[in-house]
Design an enzyme around this catalytic site. Structure first.
Site, PDB file in Angstrom:
ATOM      1  N   LYS A 134       3.709  -1.933   6.981  1.00  0.00           N
ATOM      2  CA  LYS A 134       4.067  -0.564   7.384  1.00  0.00           C
ATOM      3  C   LYS A 134       4.304  -0.530   8.890  1.00  0.00           C
ATOM      4  O   LYS A 134       3.583  -1.187   9.653  1.00  0.00           O
ATOM      5  CB  LYS A 134       2.926   0.391   6.994  1.00  0.00           C
ATOM      6  CG  LYS A 134       3.240   1.874   7.184  1.00  0.00           C
ATOM      7  CD  LYS A 134       2.094   2.755   6.686  1.00  0.00           C
ATOM      8  CE  LYS A 134       2.384   4.239   6.881  1.00  0.00           C
ATOM      9  NZ  LYS A 134       1.289   5.096   6.365  1.00  0.00           N
ATOM     10  N   SER A 175       2.601   8.941   3.321  1.00  0.00           N
ATOM     11  CA  SER A 175       3.516   8.444   4.316  1.00  0.00           C
ATOM     12  C   SER A 175       3.935   6.979   4.132  1.00  0.00           C
ATOM     13  O   SER A 175       4.956   6.581   4.663  1.00  0.00           O
ATOM     14  CB  SER A 175       2.894   8.597   5.702  1.00  0.00           C
ATOM     15  OG  SER A 175       1.778   7.741   5.852  1.00  0.00           O
ATOM     16  N   SER A 233      -1.979   8.666   1.956  1.00  0.00           N
ATOM     17  CA  SER A 233      -0.724   7.985   2.304  1.00  0.00           C
ATOM     18  C   SER A 233      -0.519   6.616   1.672  1.00  0.00           C
ATOM     19  O   SER A 233       0.576   6.069   1.733  1.00  0.00           O
ATOM     20  CB  SER A 233      -0.595   7.855   3.823  1.00  0.00           C
ATOM     21  OG  SER A 233      -0.207   9.084   4.377  1.00  0.00           O
TER      22      SER A 233
END
Lengths: 482, 477
Positions: A78, A153, A177
């Site tokens: 990420k 997210s 997330s």
């Protein structure tokens, strides 16, 4: 190699038996990214050259019989986890050209096992959002239906795993997330106990809630990755030294005799019927395997979203103050410090980030602190007590991961409150600092994945991994057709 | 003369002498090339985290003990949020509701009168960086070397009523902190900084007047001048019927005046909240006791020891302890030469005289305590004539040359050559028949004249005892 179905454990066997080389494995994922990511937009940076170097180094260890569990395994990271020498943007214009001179500890630990880095994947800007549509660089789409959001997210991480662009990925979870995008994209995602994984090098959103974790295709793979990244870190004073041997040590022991709590508040009208039914079907499946269902209540759930947005926005407002254009990142213009800082932040941040900064600063302002922030902290205490009470009579808790399946892109753009409310099923776990894992438990009438969350006691990741694994063994996943 | 009476409170910031910074492992040393002592943590790079330096915590607890504070068993850190280019995270890690030290006091002595000043609190925080403004390019540059240096802030109660009291307090704090080994207290380098809160009101008034805060005063002289100017300024306003504004003011060393920096209305809302990156600390009684136990010897204890063990009088003991560098030098010198009283006499006399004359400074001494000990020992043991102390000492001050080497070079060693002494004295008496006559007639005081002349002629190569004995013999002759 079936890039959409290959697991970390499976690829390990193929690499060790020389069925495939580390370079070939990396090459197949890179080819899929090249051919298909224009439809998904999961990657911000593809590190093709680095991947090949990593694979070559890994192959030497494999050939020498010195491979570790992740040696030569292609992973995506990420884009809020710092990678030394590789752009780390947080999906924000503010950090569009930011290249950190250090690694996140979790990344450092993957490197110690000689993993292969495929690239950095998209997310909501500074991890604020549940759709990955606030990304300034790659508004990721759901591989099951590219008209839908992948969740967020960590939408880039979940979509990349779902689409077969990597074997697994690292994500981060502040209010859901990891779990919610895993649910939307039909993959397995684990949010560890707060303090289990070092946060050093994870660009902070809400420091008391943030936690790094894996997104993969199976619970077992999550365990393998957690084995690599967990542990106390002298660089993170909030990381905890709770010894572990193998998070997969309970795999295969089944769920017979296990008590699974069903908190009624999580199964109300706010949750779609199809989702509720799928999760309850899974609960009954566990019963068939010998588990016992226990009714329970988490009454603080009704205040959870409010408390979560107060705590996370307050911390975010402070954490994001450092982006002033003076030291790194986007620099605005102006005739004074104040003007320059204002212009940098005005141009660097997107609307959602600005909204949270405003909310957080308001909640911390003199005269409002007691009314908002202090009350939110009090609720956190109450919530921890409620969870402790539930865990006195149950081993794990089973809830839906999200009230709905993945929705259409743009559907919630103009209603932040509705979007925030959608976090109802995930935020309490962060507030209470508990571990939780999402795994797929069904598909809706349109074939979109439905996820369920198994929540465990603090530092008892092994039990929830085993619980998720037991269900996965009875379930046939339907991969995306991308 | 007005009946307005000043009331003053102090905030004293002191940089701690830890080797590394308070939340990272960078060197905490003063100076260095700009931005050579900073890292991703203290320059606020994304994703980095602070980790508390426990030595800094130990040092603030020492500060608490030497100022008679209560030490909080539970302490935590907060974020103070504001934007400024020298503050890379845009928040300062500080302590708001739970400081380490609370409710202490320090006794000061002003013109022979003892007075107790109450300490409200002392907390631990991080220092900010420095901005350098370059007029040529009209730009500002940030230097983060100072970012994250541990800083303790002491806040007193408004117990002062004159600049003299304030200066006495600052000097006392400097002494206590230096002896506790926690701060070098160099005001000119900014390692100790003072803010002064001052207001005026009629002496019998129930409420204090509106205060002004004077920022960053960097010498005791500046403190005195700023307070005196502010008393003048505020009384002018009040006596002409005006109102003093609550504001922050800056003192200019050049003009000797204070000027407004910002008013109360412009004050920041710092949005304090608990720092989620730093877990609170709970001290055990044992930990606190161990820190107290490990406190270095404080000035009062040394004074006590000097008086009881070395037989020093109170004034001499006070004089030696009043400067820690000199006192430490003394301690080291008596380790090398165990004659505390003799060494003390030299330090209190010639040594301090040269410092007061500005001929030497403790910051840049060229000789060691062992060198001084050796010099005194040479005189004590009649290896040299004590009249040559000054000559040798000046050489040590100027070049750091060892006392033995100076004696070799200038031929100052005492020689046990009585025939040479006798020859010199014979000549002296022959050249001065009249004084010799007077001595024989019973005028004792001319003996001093002969001693002086003999010393001069012999350049200290004989001891006074030898000279005296031979002189007496020859004069009576």
């Amino acid at each position: 190699m079936d890039t959409k179905n290959i697991t970390v454990a499976g690829l390990r066997r193929m690499l060790d038996s020389k069925e495939i080389s580390a370079k070939e494995a990396a090459g197949e994922f890179l080819a899929d990214i090249k051919n298909k990511d224009d439809k998904v937009l999961s990657f911000i940076t593809v590190t093709e050259e680095r991947a090949m170097q990593d694979a070559q180094a890994a192959q030497k260890l494999i050939d020498a019989g010195e491979a570790k569990p992740l040696t030569g395994i292609p992973l995506a990271i990420k884009d809020n986890l710092c990678t030394d020498g590789i752009r780390t943007t947080c999906s924000s214009k503010m950090l569009g050209d930011f290249v950190p001179p250090y690694n996140a500890t979790a990344v450092e630990k993957l490197m110690a096992q000689d993993y292969t880095l495929l690239g950095k994947v998209s997310m909501d800007e500074f991890a604020m959002g549940g759709s990955t549509q606030t990304s300034a660089f790659a508004k990721t789409k759901n591989p099951y239906n590219t008209d839908c959001v992948p969740g967020g997210s960590s939408g880039g991480s979940a979509a990349a795993v779902s689409a077969g662009f990597c074997t697994a990925a690292l994500g981060s979870d502040t209010g859901g997330s990891i779990r919610q995008p895993s649910s939307f994209c039909g993959v397995t995602g684990l949010k560890p106990t707060y303090g289990r994984v070092s946060r050093y090098g994870l660009v902070a959103f809400a420091s008391s809630l943030d936690q790094i974790g894996p997104i993969a295709r199976t619970a077992e793979d999550c365990g393998i990755i957690l084995n690599a990244i967990a542990g106390a870190d002298p660089k993170d004073a909030t990381s905890k030294n709770v010894p572990f041997t193998d998070f997969n040590e309970k795999l295969g022991t089944g769920v017979s005799g296990m008590k699974i709590a069903i908190p009624k508040e999580f199964y109300g009208d706010a949750v779609d019927e199809e989702v509720r039914n799928a999760v309850m079907n899974a609960a009954h499946e566990y019963e068939k395997m010998g588990a016992k269902l226990v009714d329970c209540s988490i009454s603080t759930l009704r205040y959870a979203v409010q408390a979560y947005y107060l705590i996370s926005s307050a911390e975010a407002a402070s954490n994001l103050s450092r982006y002033d254009g003076i030291k790194y990142g986007l620099r605005g213009e102006g005739h004074s410090f104040d003007e320059m800082i204002r212009d940098s932040r005005n141009r660097g941040f997107g609307d959602e980030v600005k909204r949270r900064i405003l909310l957080g600063n308001y909640a911390l302002s003199s005269g409002y602190y007691d009314a908002y922030y202090r009350k939110a902290l009090a609720l956190k205490q109450k919530m921890i007590e409620e969870y402790n009470a539930v865990f006195e009579q149950a081993d794990v808790i089973l809830t839906p991961t999200a009230p709905t399946v993945a929705y259409k892109i743009g559907a919630q753009d103009n209603d932040p409150v509705k979007m925030y409310t959608a976090d109802i099923c995930t935020v309490t776990v962060n507030i209470a600092g508990l571990p939780a894992i999402n795994t797929t438990c069904g598909y809706d009438k349109n074939g979109m994945p439905i996820g369920m969350s198994i929540v465990g006691k603090r530092f008892d990741e092994a039990t929830i991994i085993n619980t998720a694994d037991a269900f996965e063994k009875t379930f046939s996943p339907v991969r995306c057709t991308l | 003369m007005s009946n307005l009476y000043p009331t003053i409170g102090l905030e004293i910031h002191a940089e701690l002498l830890t080797k590394s910074k308070v939340f990272c492992t960078c060197s905490a040393e003063f100076g260095g090339e700009p931005n050579s002592r900073c890292c991703p943590v203290c320059s606020g790079m994304p994703g980095t985290l602070p980790v508390l330096n426990h030595t800094a915590v130990e040092y603030i607890i020492r500060a608490g003990y030497v100022t008679n504070c209560e030490i909080s068993r539970f302490t935590k850190w907060d974020r103070k949020n504001y934007f400024y280019p020298d503050l890379p995270k845009a928040y300062q890690i500080s302590q708001m509701p739970r400081p380490v030290c609370l409710n202490g006091y320090v006794d000061i002595n002003v013109n022979g009168t003892e007075k107790r000043i109450r300490v409200n609190r002392i907390h631990l925080e991080e220092d900010a960086g420095k901005l350098v403004h370059d007029e040529a390019t009209r730009s500002s540059l940030a230097d983060y070397n100072r970012c994250g240096i541990p800083l303790i802030e002491m806040v007193t109660e408004p117990d002062f009523h004159s600049a003299e009291e304030v200066v006495a307090y600052v000097e006392k704090i400097k002494l206590l902190y230096k002896y506790a080994g926690i701060c070098d207290c160099k005001m000119e380098q900014g390692s100790l900084r003072c803010d002064v809160n001052i207001s005026l009101a009629p002496k019998d008034a129930k409420e204090l007047g509106t205060r002004a805060e004077l920022k960053n005063l960097n010498s005791t002289k500046a403190i005195t001048r700023a307070i005196e100017y502010e008393i003048y300024r505020q009384s002018e306003i009040i006596e002409s019927g005006g109102r003093v504004l609550q504001e922050t003011r800056r003192f200019s060393d050049t003009t000797g005046e204070t000027s407004a920096l910002r008013s109360k209305e412009d004050a920041h809302d710092y949005r304090y909240f608990p720092d989620p990156d730093i877990p609170p600390i709970i001290f055990t009684e044992e930990e606190l006791a161990a820190i107290k136990e490990a406190l270095p010897e404080m000035p009062e204890q040394r004074k006590e020891r000097y008086m009881s063990q070395y037989g020093m009088n109170a004034t001499d003991a006070d004089n030696i302890i009043s400067d820690k560098d000199i006192c430490d030098f003394y301690e080291a010198a008596i380790k090398a030469y165990d004659k505390p009283k003799t060494v003390a006499n030299f330090i209190l006399g010639e040594f301090m005289r040269r410092i007061n004359l500005g001929e030497m400074s403790m910051d840049s001494l060229k000789f060691t305590p062992e060198d001084l000990a050796r010099l005194i020992e040479l005189g004590d043991t009649d290896k040299i004539n004590k009249n040559n102390y000054k000559t040798i000492f000046v050489e040590m001050i100027n070049s750091g040359e060892k006392p033995d080497a100076v004696c070799d070079r200038l031929d100052l060693w005492v020689k046990d050559d009585t025939s040479a002494v006798e020859a010199v004295i014979d000549k002296l008496i022959a050249d001065n028949p009249k004084p010799a006559e007077q001595y024989r007639a019973g005028e004792q005081k001319v003996f001093g004249f002969f001693m002086g002349q003999a010393n001069k002629a012999l350049k200290g190569q004989a001891t006074p005892n030898t000279i005296k004995a031979i002189l007496e013999k020859k004069l009576k002759g």
